[in-house]
Motif scaffolding. Structure first.
Motif, mmCIF file in Angstrom:
data_model
loop_
_atom_site.group_PDB
_atom_site.id
_atom_site.type_symbol
_atom_site.label_atom_id
_atom_site.label_comp_id
_atom_site.label_asym_id
_atom_site.label_seq_id
_atom_site.Cartn_x
_atom_site.Cartn_y
_atom_site.Cartn_z
ATOM 1 N N ARG A 51 -24.833 43.286 -40.805
ATOM 2 C CA ARG A 51 -23.945 44.211 -40.098
ATOM 3 C C ARG A 51 -22.493 43.773 -40.204
ATOM 4 N N VAL A 52 -22.278 42.478 -40.088
ATOM 5 C CA VAL A 52 -20.916 41.970 -40.265
ATOM 6 C C VAL A 52 -20.445 42.231 -41.696
ATOM 7 N N ALA A 53 -21.323 41.998 -42.659
ATOM 8 C CA ALA A 53 -20.961 42.215 -44.061
ATOM 9 C C ALA A 53 -20.627 43.680 -44.316
ATOM 10 N N TYR A 54 -21.394 44.585 -43.692
ATOM 11 C CA TYR A 54 -21.125 46.012 -43.872
ATOM 12 C C TYR A 54 -19.747 46.370 -43.322
ATOM 13 N N ALA A 55 -19.421 45.862 -42.144
ATOM 14 C CA ALA A 55 -18.117 46.156 -41.549
ATOM 15 C C ALA A 55 -16.982 45.601 -42.406
ATOM 16 N N ILE A 56 -17.154 44.399 -42.932
ATOM 17 C CA ILE A 56 -16.113 43.809 -43.772
ATOM 18 C C ILE A 56 -15.921 44.616 -45.047
ATOM 19 N N SER A 57 -17.007 45.174 -45.577
ATOM 20 C CA SER A 57 -16.902 45.952 -46.816
ATOM 21 C C SER A 57 -16.074 47.217 -46.644
ATOM 22 N N LEU A 58 -15.871 47.635 -45.391
ATOM 23 C CA LEU A 58 -15.096 48.850 -45.131
ATOM 24 C C LEU A 58 -13.654 48.558 -44.740
ATOM 25 N N LEU A 59 -13.280 47.292 -44.749
ATOM 26 C CA LEU A 59 -11.916 46.927 -44.391
ATOM 27 C C LEU A 59 -11.005 46.995 -45.612
ATOM 28 N N THR A 60 -9.736 47.236 -45.350
ATOM 29 C CA THR A 60 -8.743 47.260 -46.419
ATOM 30 C C THR A 60 -7.510 46.485 -45.963
ATOM 31 N N ARG B 24 -4.535 44.217 -44.848
ATOM 32 C CA ARG B 24 -4.475 42.943 -44.137
ATOM 33 C C ARG B 24 -5.742 42.639 -43.354
ATOM 34 N N ALA B 25 -6.439 43.690 -42.891
ATOM 35 C CA ALA B 25 -7.696 43.463 -42.174
ATOM 36 C C ALA B 25 -8.743 42.869 -43.108
ATOM 37 N N ARG B 26 -8.793 43.323 -44.335
ATOM 38 C CA ARG B 26 -9.756 42.769 -45.296
ATOM 39 C C ARG B 26 -9.396 41.333 -45.657
ATOM 40 N N GLU B 27 -8.110 41.055 -45.793
ATOM 41 C CA GLU B 27 -7.696 39.688 -46.108
ATOM 42 C C GLU B 27 -8.105 38.724 -45.000
ATOM 43 N N TRP B 28 -7.873 39.145 -43.763
ATOM 44 C CA TRP B 28 -8.257 38.283 -42.639
ATOM 45 C C TRP B 28 -9.770 38.080 -42.593
ATOM 46 N N ALA B 29 -10.535 39.172 -42.690
ATOM 47 C CA ALA B 29 -11.993 39.081 -42.589
ATOM 48 C C ALA B 29 -12.586 38.285 -43.741
ATOM 49 N N THR B 30 -12.025 38.437 -44.933
ATOM 50 C CA THR B 30 -12.535 37.682 -46.081
ATOM 51 C C THR B 30 -12.358 36.184 -45.864
ATOM 52 N N HIS B 31 -11.211 35.816 -45.328
ATOM 53 C CA HIS B 31 -10.966 34.402 -45.054
ATOM 54 C C HIS B 31 -11.953 33.873 -44.011
ATOM 55 N N GLU B 32 -12.184 34.643 -42.950
ATOM 56 C CA GLU B 32 -13.108 34.215 -41.900
ATOM 57 C C GLU B 32 -14.542 34.111 -42.436
ATOM 58 N N TRP B 33 -14.934 35.037 -43.287
ATOM 59 C CA TRP B 33 -16.289 35.026 -43.853
ATOM 60 C C TRP B 33 -16.474 33.828 -44.781
ATOM 61 N N ASP B 34 -15.478 33.568 -45.610
ATOM 62 C CA ASP B 34 -15.589 32.475 -46.582
ATOM 63 C C ASP B 34 -15.685 31.114 -45.901
ATOM 64 N N ARG B 35 -15.020 30.948 -44.792
ATOM 65 C CA ARG B 35 -15.045 29.647 -44.127
ATOM 66 C C ARG B 35 -16.170 29.535 -43.099
ATOM 67 N N ALA C 197 -16.746 31.276 -40.267
ATOM 68 C CA ALA C 197 -16.231 31.262 -38.896
ATOM 69 C C ALA C 197 -17.288 31.755 -37.909
ATOM 70 N N ASP C 198 -17.162 31.288 -36.675
ATOM 71 C CA ASP C 198 -18.122 31.690 -35.645
ATOM 72 C C ASP C 198 -18.087 33.185 -35.378
ATOM 73 N N CYS C 199 -16.950 33.811 -35.598
ATOM 74 C CA CYS C 199 -16.840 35.245 -35.318
ATOM 75 C C CYS C 199 -17.678 36.081 -36.280
ATOM 76 N N CYS C 200 -18.176 35.482 -37.343
ATOM 77 C CA CYS C 200 -18.989 36.223 -38.309
ATOM 78 C C CYS C 200 -20.487 36.042 -38.083
ATOM 79 N N THR C 201 -20.869 35.415 -36.985
ATOM 80 C CA THR C 201 -22.293 35.192 -36.736
ATOM 81 C C THR C 201 -22.989 36.438 -36.204
ATOM 82 N N THR C 202 -22.304 37.226 -35.393
ATOM 83 C CA THR C 202 -22.868 38.471 -34.871
ATOM 84 C C THR C 202 -21.835 39.574 -34.999
#
Length: 248
Positions: free
Chosen positions: A78-87, A89-100, A102-107
Motif C-alpha cells: 500500500r505504501v508502494a502504491y501511494a509512492i508510485s502516484l507521487l510526483t 518534490r513529494a516523489r523525491e521525498w518519498a523515494t528517499h524515505e523508502w530507500d533508507r 524509514a519508519d514512516c514506510c512501515t504502514t
C-alpha cells in the motif's frame, strides 16, 4: 411338539442375527466459495506536494485499498502504491524515505501522517473554521451555498449551534426576510431545507414576473456590501465555540 419347537429355537439362537449397521452418509460435495471480482477503479490523481490536496489524495488511496484488498494485501504494497502516484518534490521525498527504510514506510497510516506533516502542515480544522466565518451566499442559489458550507463544516469541528448561526449569517438578505415569518429551525439540516425551499420559490416567482424592477430588487438583495464580516455579536460566540472544540 414341544420338543420340536425347542429345537427350532435352539437353531435360531445359534445362527444369531446381525444388526444392521449405521447408514453410510456420503459426504456433501465441496462447493468452492463464490468468486466476487474486485471493482476496478481508476487511480487517484497524482500528488506533487501541493498544499490542500494531500488529504484528498490519501483518502482516494484508502478507498482503493478498501475495495481491492487482495490487490494490496500488505502494508508495504500500500505504501508502494501511494509512492508510485507521487510526483515532483513529494516523489523525491518519498523515494528517499523508502530507500533508507524509514519508519514512516512501515504502514500506510504512518506514511500518510508523515506525508501530511511534511507537505500539508496546516491545521485544516482551524482554516476551515476561518473560511466559514467569511462564507457568504452572494448571488448563488442556497443549494450551492449549502454545499460549500457543509464541506467546510465537515473539518471545522464546530458544534451544531455554531454551524447553524454561521450558515444563517451568510445567507442573503432576501432569504433572511422570508425566514423572519417562519418558525425557528432547530438544526442546520432544517435551516438548509427551509432556506432552499424559500430560495427556489423566490426565483420561480422572479422568472414568472420577469420585470426589470423585480430583477433590480433581487440583485440588490443578493449583493452584500464589499468587505462584509461577521457581526460583533456573532463573532465572539463563533470563535469561542471553535476554540472550545479544538481544545477537546
Amino acid at each position: 411338539m414341544a420338543e420340536a419347537i425347542n429345537e427350532q429355537l435352539k437353531q435360531l439362537s445359534g445362527r444369531g442375527t446381525a444388526l444392521p449397521g449405521p447408514a453410510q452418509v456420503s459426504p456433501a460435495p465441496h462447493t468452492p466459495p463464490a468468486f466476487h471480482p474486485e471493482p476496478r477503479l481508476p487511480p487517484p490523481e497524482r500528488y506533487g506536494g501541493e498544499e490542500g490536496t494531500c488529504r484528498p489524495f490519501l483518502t482516494q488511496c484508502s478507498l482503493i485499498f478498501e475495495l481491492q484488498p487482495s490487490s494490496y494485501p500488505t502494508e508495504c504494497s500500500r505504501v508502494a502504491y501511494a509512492i508510485s502516484l507521487l510526483t515532483s518534490r513529494a516523489r523525491e521525498w518519498a523515494t528517499h524515505e523508502w530507500d533508507r527504510g524509514a519508519d514512516c514506510c512501515t504502514t500506510f497510516q504512518t506514511f500518510a501522517d508523515e506525508l501530511c506533516k511534511v507537505f500539508d502542515a496546516s491545521l485544516p480544522g482551524r482554516e476551515k473554521a476561518r473560511n466559514l466565518l467569511g462564507l457568504r451566499q452572494g448571488g448563488r442559489c442556497v443549494s450551492n451555498y449549502a454545499i460549500e458550507c457543509r464541506t467546510l463544516a465537515a473539518e471545522s469541528k464546530w458544534n451544531s449551534f455554531s454551524l447553524l448561526d454561521a450558515f444563517y449569517h451568510g445567507l442573503s438578505g432576501y432569504i433572511k426576510d422570508e425566514l423572519v415569518t417562519c418558525e425557528p429551525c432547530r438544526d442546520l439540516d432544517a435551516l438548509i431545507t427551509l432556506s432552499t425551499r424559500l430560495d427556489n420559490r423566490f426565483r420561480a416567482q422572479l422568472r414568472e414576473k420577469g420585470s426589470t424592477r423585480s430583477a433590480r430588487y433581487f440583485q440588490e438583495r443578493l449583493s452584500p456590501p464589499v468587505g462584509t464580516s461577521p457581526s460583533p455579536q456573532l463573532l465572539p460566540c463563533l470563535i469561542s465555540n471553535a476554540h472550545e472544540q479544538h481544545s477537546t
